[in-house]
Scaffold this motif. Structure first.
Motif, PDB file in Angstrom:
ATOM      1  N   GLN A  46      25.799  63.459  23.040  1.00 44.40           N
ATOM      2  CA  GLN A  46      27.034  62.876  23.541  1.00 44.40           C
ATOM      3  C   GLN A  46      26.869  62.406  24.972  1.00 44.40           C
ATOM      4  OE1 GLN A  46      30.194  65.700  23.134  1.00 44.40           O
ATOM      5  NE2 GLN A  46      30.311  65.524  20.897  1.00 44.40           N
ATOM      6  N   LYS A  47      27.599  61.334  25.325  1.00 43.24           N
ATOM      7  CA  LYS A  47      27.566  60.814  26.687  1.00 43.24           C
ATOM      8  C   LYS A  47      28.305  61.771  27.608  1.00 43.24           C
ATOM      9  CE  LYS A  47      27.532  56.005  25.162  1.00 43.24           C
ATOM     10  NZ  LYS A  47      28.283  54.724  25.181  1.00 43.24           N
ATOM     11  N   PRO A  48      27.791  61.977  28.810  1.00 43.48           N
ATOM     12  CA  PRO A  48      28.493  62.859  29.741  1.00 43.48           C
ATOM     13  C   PRO A  48      29.794  62.220  30.210  1.00 43.48           C
ATOM     14  CG  PRO A  48      26.686  61.750  30.851  1.00 43.48           C
ATOM     15  CD  PRO A  48      26.572  61.399  29.402  1.00 43.48           C
ATOM     16  N   PRO A  49      30.791  63.009  30.587  1.00 46.63           N
ATOM     17  CA  PRO A  49      32.053  62.445  31.070  1.00 46.63           C
ATOM     18  C   PRO A  49      31.864  61.715  32.383  1.00 46.63           C
ATOM     19  CG  PRO A  49      31.989  64.815  31.413  1.00 46.63           C
ATOM     20  CD  PRO A  49      30.783  64.468  30.580  1.00 46.63           C
ATOM     21  N   THR A  50      32.602  60.646  32.570  1.00 50.77           N
ATOM     22  CA  THR A  50      32.523  59.846  33.780  1.00 50.77           C
ATOM     23  C   THR A  50      33.635  60.269  34.732  1.00 50.77           C
ATOM     24  OG1 THR A  50      31.589  57.983  32.595  1.00 50.77           O
ATOM     25  CG2 THR A  50      32.610  57.512  34.709  1.00 50.77           C
ATOM     26  N   PHE A  51      33.285  60.451  35.993  1.00 49.95           N
ATOM     27  CA  PHE A  51      34.263  60.784  37.002  1.00 49.95           C
ATOM     28  C   PHE A  51      34.547  59.523  37.807  1.00 49.95           C
ATOM     29  CE2 PHE A  51      32.562  64.814  35.821  1.00 49.95           C
ATOM     30  CZ  PHE A  51      33.629  65.692  35.927  1.00 49.95           C
ATOM     31  N   VAL A  52      35.784  59.061  37.757  1.00 52.47           N
ATOM     32  CA  VAL A  52      36.191  57.851  38.456  1.00 52.47           C
ATOM     33  C   VAL A  52      36.755  58.229  39.805  1.00 52.47           C
ATOM     34  CG1 VAL A  52      37.691  55.832  38.397  1.00 52.47           C
ATOM     35  CG2 VAL A  52      36.651  56.669  36.290  1.00 52.47           C
ATOM     36  N   GLN A  53      36.317  57.535  40.847  1.00 54.51           N
ATOM     37  CA  GLN A  53      36.818  57.821  42.183  1.00 54.51           C
ATOM     38  C   GLN A  53      37.968  56.878  42.483  1.00 54.51           C
ATOM     39  OE1 GLN A  53      34.036  57.393  45.405  1.00 54.51           O
ATOM     40  NE2 GLN A  53      35.069  58.937  46.606  1.00 54.51           N
ATOM     41  N   LEU A  54      39.120  57.454  42.768  1.00 59.64           N
ATOM     42  CA  LEU A  54      40.299  56.657  43.074  1.00 59.64           C
ATOM     43  C   LEU A  54      40.210  56.100  44.487  1.00 59.64           C
ATOM     44  CD1 LEU A  54      43.057  58.942  41.514  1.00 59.64           C
ATOM     45  CD2 LEU A  54      41.822  57.053  40.460  1.00 59.64           C
ATOM     46  N   VAL A  55      41.201  55.276  44.834  1.00 60.80           N
ATOM     47  CA  VAL A  55      41.207  54.651  46.156  1.00 60.80           C
ATOM     48  C   VAL A  55      41.263  55.702  47.254  1.00 60.80           C
ATOM     49  CG1 VAL A  55      42.433  53.025  47.623  1.00 60.80           C
ATOM     50  CG2 VAL A  55      42.312  52.628  45.171  1.00 60.80           C
ATOM     51  N   GLU A  71      40.345  48.989  41.707  1.00 61.57           N
ATOM     52  CA  GLU A  71      39.844  48.930  43.081  1.00 61.57           C
ATOM     53  C   GLU A  71      38.347  49.223  43.139  1.00 61.57           C
ATOM     54  OE1 GLU A  71      39.894  48.060  47.008  1.00 61.57           O
ATOM     55  OE2 GLU A  71      41.451  47.728  45.505  1.00 61.57           O
ATOM     56  N   ALA A  72      37.872  50.114  42.265  1.00 58.06           N
ATOM     57  CA  ALA A  72      36.432  50.388  42.220  1.00 58.06           C
ATOM     58  C   ALA A  72      35.662  49.150  41.777  1.00 58.06           C
ATOM     59  CB  ALA A  72      36.153  51.557  41.269  1.00 58.06           C
ATOM     60  N   GLN A  75      35.623  46.642  44.759  1.00 59.93           N
ATOM     61  CA  GLN A  75      34.681  47.061  45.803  1.00 59.93           C
ATOM     62  C   GLN A  75      33.240  46.844  45.355  1.00 59.93           C
ATOM     63  OE1 GLN A  75      35.617  51.080  46.986  1.00 59.93           O
ATOM     64  NE2 GLN A  75      37.654  50.544  47.738  1.00 59.93           N
ATOM     65  N   PHE A  76      32.963  47.101  44.085  1.00 60.54           N
ATOM     66  CA  PHE A  76      31.617  46.882  43.553  1.00 60.54           C
ATOM     67  C   PHE A  76      31.223  45.408  43.653  1.00 60.54           C
ATOM     68  CE2 PHE A  76      29.296  45.361  39.783  1.00 60.54           C
ATOM     69  CZ  PHE A  76      28.069  45.958  40.001  1.00 60.54           C
ATOM     70  N   VAL A  77      32.108  44.520  43.235  1.00 60.40           N
ATOM     71  CA  VAL A  77      31.818  43.086  43.286  1.00 60.40           C
ATOM     72  C   VAL A  77      31.632  42.626  44.727  1.00 60.40           C
ATOM     73  CG1 VAL A  77      32.767  40.787  42.843  1.00 60.40           C
ATOM     74  CG2 VAL A  77      32.964  42.576  41.111  1.00 60.40           C
ATOM     75  N   SER A  78      32.524  43.056  45.607  1.00 61.71           N
ATOM     76  CA  SER A  78      32.428  42.657  47.010  1.00 61.71           C
ATOM     77  C   SER A  78      31.123  43.140  47.642  1.00 61.71           C
ATOM     78  CB  SER A  78      33.626  43.208  47.779  1.00 61.71           C
ATOM     79  OG  SER A  78      33.522  42.907  49.157  1.00 61.71           O
ATOM     80  N   LYS A  79      30.816  44.407  47.452  1.00 62.12           N
ATOM     81  CA  LYS A  79      29.603  44.985  48.039  1.00 62.12           C
ATOM     82  C   LYS A  79      28.341  44.302  47.506  1.00 62.12           C
ATOM     83  CE  LYS A  79      28.209  48.776  46.281  1.00 62.12           C
ATOM     84  NZ  LYS A  79      28.084  50.203  45.851  1.00 62.12           N
ATOM     85  N   THR A  80      28.307  44.068  46.197  1.00 65.19           N
ATOM     86  CA  THR A  80      27.110  43.478  45.584  1.00 65.19           C
ATOM     87  C   THR A  80      26.894  42.047  46.038  1.00 65.19           C
ATOM     88  OG1 THR A  80      27.387  44.884  43.635  1.00 65.19           O
ATOM     89  CG2 THR A  80      25.985  42.946  43.398  1.00 65.19           C
ATOM     90  N   MET A  81      27.939  41.230  46.017  1.00 69.17           N
ATOM     91  CA  MET A  81      27.791  39.822  46.381  1.00 69.17           C
ATOM     92  C   MET A  81      27.445  39.665  47.862  1.00 69.17           C
ATOM     93  SD  MET A  81      28.059  38.539  43.457  1.00 69.17           S
ATOM     94  CE  MET A  81      27.857  36.835  43.960  1.00 69.17           C
ATOM     95  N   ILE A 166      33.680  36.662  52.432  1.00 68.12           N
ATOM     96  CA  ILE A 166      34.670  36.646  51.352  1.00 68.12           C
ATOM     97  C   ILE A 166      36.065  36.602  51.965  1.00 68.12           C
ATOM     98  CG2 ILE A 166      35.609  37.899  49.376  1.00 68.12           C
ATOM     99  CD1 ILE A 166      32.880  39.074  48.887  1.00 68.12           C
ATOM    100  N   THR A 167      36.800  35.535  51.665  1.00 71.06           N
ATOM    101  CA  THR A 167      38.154  35.385  52.195  1.00 71.06           C
ATOM    102  C   THR A 167      39.206  35.923  51.241  1.00 71.06           C
ATOM    103  OG1 THR A 167      38.295  33.137  51.289  1.00 71.06           O
ATOM    104  CG2 THR A 167      37.487  33.372  53.550  1.00 71.06           C
ATOM    105  N   GLN A 168      38.902  35.948  49.956  1.00 65.60           N
ATOM    106  CA  GLN A 168      39.859  36.477  48.985  1.00 65.60           C
ATOM    107  C   GLN A 168      39.115  36.962  47.751  1.00 65.60           C
ATOM    108  OE1 GLN A 168      42.947  33.758  47.852  1.00 65.60           O
ATOM    109  NE2 GLN A 168      44.126  35.292  46.737  1.00 65.60           N
ATOM    110  N   ILE A 169      39.540  38.097  47.230  1.00 65.24           N
ATOM    111  CA  ILE A 169      38.992  38.623  45.987  1.00 65.24           C
ATOM    112  C   ILE A 169      40.176  39.025  45.102  1.00 65.24           C
ATOM    113  CG2 ILE A 169      38.659  40.892  47.069  1.00 65.24           C
ATOM    114  CD1 ILE A 169      36.283  41.262  45.115  1.00 65.24           C
ATOM    115  N   TYR A 170      40.220  38.473  43.902  1.00 64.22           N
ATOM    116  CA  TYR A 170      41.364  38.658  43.017  1.00 64.22           C
ATOM    117  C   TYR A 170      41.266  39.994  42.274  1.00 64.22           C
ATOM    118  CZ  TYR A 170      42.453  33.721  43.786  1.00 64.22           C
ATOM    119  OH  TYR A 170      42.772  32.523  44.346  1.00 64.22           O
ATOM    120  N   PRO A 171      42.410  40.509  41.825  1.00 59.60           N
ATOM    121  CA  PRO A 171      42.383  41.741  41.020  1.00 59.60           C
ATOM    122  C   PRO A 171      41.603  41.525  39.734  1.00 59.60           C
ATOM    123  CG  PRO A 171      44.604  41.253  41.791  1.00 59.60           C
ATOM    124  CD  PRO A 171      43.783  40.057  42.106  1.00 59.60           C
ATOM    125  N   PRO A 172      40.873  42.519  39.267  1.00 56.39           N
ATOM    126  CA  PRO A 172      40.103  42.380  38.019  1.00 56.39           C
ATOM    127  C   PRO A 172      41.016  42.083  36.836  1.00 56.39           C
ATOM    128  CG  PRO A 172      39.423  44.338  39.234  1.00 56.39           C
ATOM    129  CD  PRO A 172      40.665  43.834  39.902  1.00 56.39           C
TER     130      PRO A 172
END
Length: 267
Positions: A46-55, A71-72, A75-81, A166-172
């Motif tokens: 079985q896959k281990p449970p994922t812990f999501v970090q909130l804002v 928000e995660a 942040q991932f898209v912004s940091k990577t690009m 980056i001047t604007q990043i839209y909600p996923p």
């Protein structure tokens, strides 16, 4: 004599019952061990449970191991690009001393679509591990074509750097199970020479992201700095598998299918 025979017969019967009972218990124990073995095997697969970090930084355990907070994802898209287009000509610092005295970046050789070989910044190469493997190779080739050779020049008057503003990043926007589309409006700013001449290139893209399972290396003390950097990039449990041009003439809240029919150009 008759009484002795009766007593002997009774003793034999008791031993037989005891033997049968013991054998039955052994069979039951063997069955329980086999059942327990199958249960342990299923748990190991079985896959281990994922812990999501909130804002606010508080981790929560999710039932869906591929669920991600909006928000995660942003942040991932912004940091990577931003890391992909961080062409400073210096290696990413690994110690406090390297922050004040950065080391020159010699780049990583990458084959281009035209068949030649060009260099990409080390920061771009490391950040590219946040991309799906089948998309990463072609994407790096495109970045190699875009990266000016002056980024790696040791002459100050020819030195060039670049960064993504980056001047604007839209909600996923969820487009499929465990897949999202994130629009970014940005400019690639190239600065050249001692006079700091700037060239601004619009960079407006739809970044398509999917959630993945990622695991920390079990032997963190025995891996190299490069391996640790790659594991760190993959630790967000997200990856980019496609980049499209962002249609700024359309309202962003239109459905993905309607927008993609009008905007099919890939990066």
């Amino acid at each position: 004599m008759v009484q002795l025979l009766k007593q002997k017969k009774q003793v034999v019967n008791v031993l037989a019952v005891f033997a049968i009972a013991t054998f039955s218990l052994h069979l039951l124990t063997l069955f329980i061990l086999i059942l327990q073995g199958f249960t342990v095997r299923q748990l190991s697969l079985q896959k281990p449970p994922t812990f999501v970090q909130l804002v606010n930084g508080k981790p929560i355990k999710t039932i869906d191991t591929l669920a991600r907070e909006p928000e995660a994802i942003r942040q991932f898209v912004s940091k990577t690009m931003v890391s992909i287009f961080n062409w400073s000509g210096n290696l990413p610092p690994r110690t406090i001393e390297q922050v004040s005295k950065p080391q020159s970046d010699l780049g990583i050789l990458i084959k281009t679509p035209s068949g030649g070989v060009k260099r990409v910044a080390t920061s771009s190469w490391l950040a590219s591990f946040a991309f799906a493997e089948d998309f990463r190779k072609g994407f790096l080739s495109q970045i190699a074509e875009m990266t000016p050779p002056e980024v790696f020049s040791d002459r100050p008057e020819r030195k060039m750097s670049a960064k993504l503003d980056i001047t604007q990043i839209y909600p996923p926007e969820k487009i499929a199970p465990d897949k999202w589309r994130v629009g970014i409006v940005a400019n690639l700013i190239q600065t050249k020479g001692r006079d700091n001449k700037k060239v601004i290139i619009p960079f407006n893209k739809d970044v398509i992201v999917q959630s993945i399972d990622s695991f920390k290396h079990p032997l963190t003390q025995q891996i190299t700095d490069l391996q640790q950097a790659i594991y760190s990039v993959r630790s967000d449990s997200l990856e980019i598998y496609e980049i499209r041009d962002l249609c700024l003439t359309d309202e962003y809240d239109k459905t993905a299918k309607q927008r993609w029919l009008r905007c099919k150009v890939k990066f």
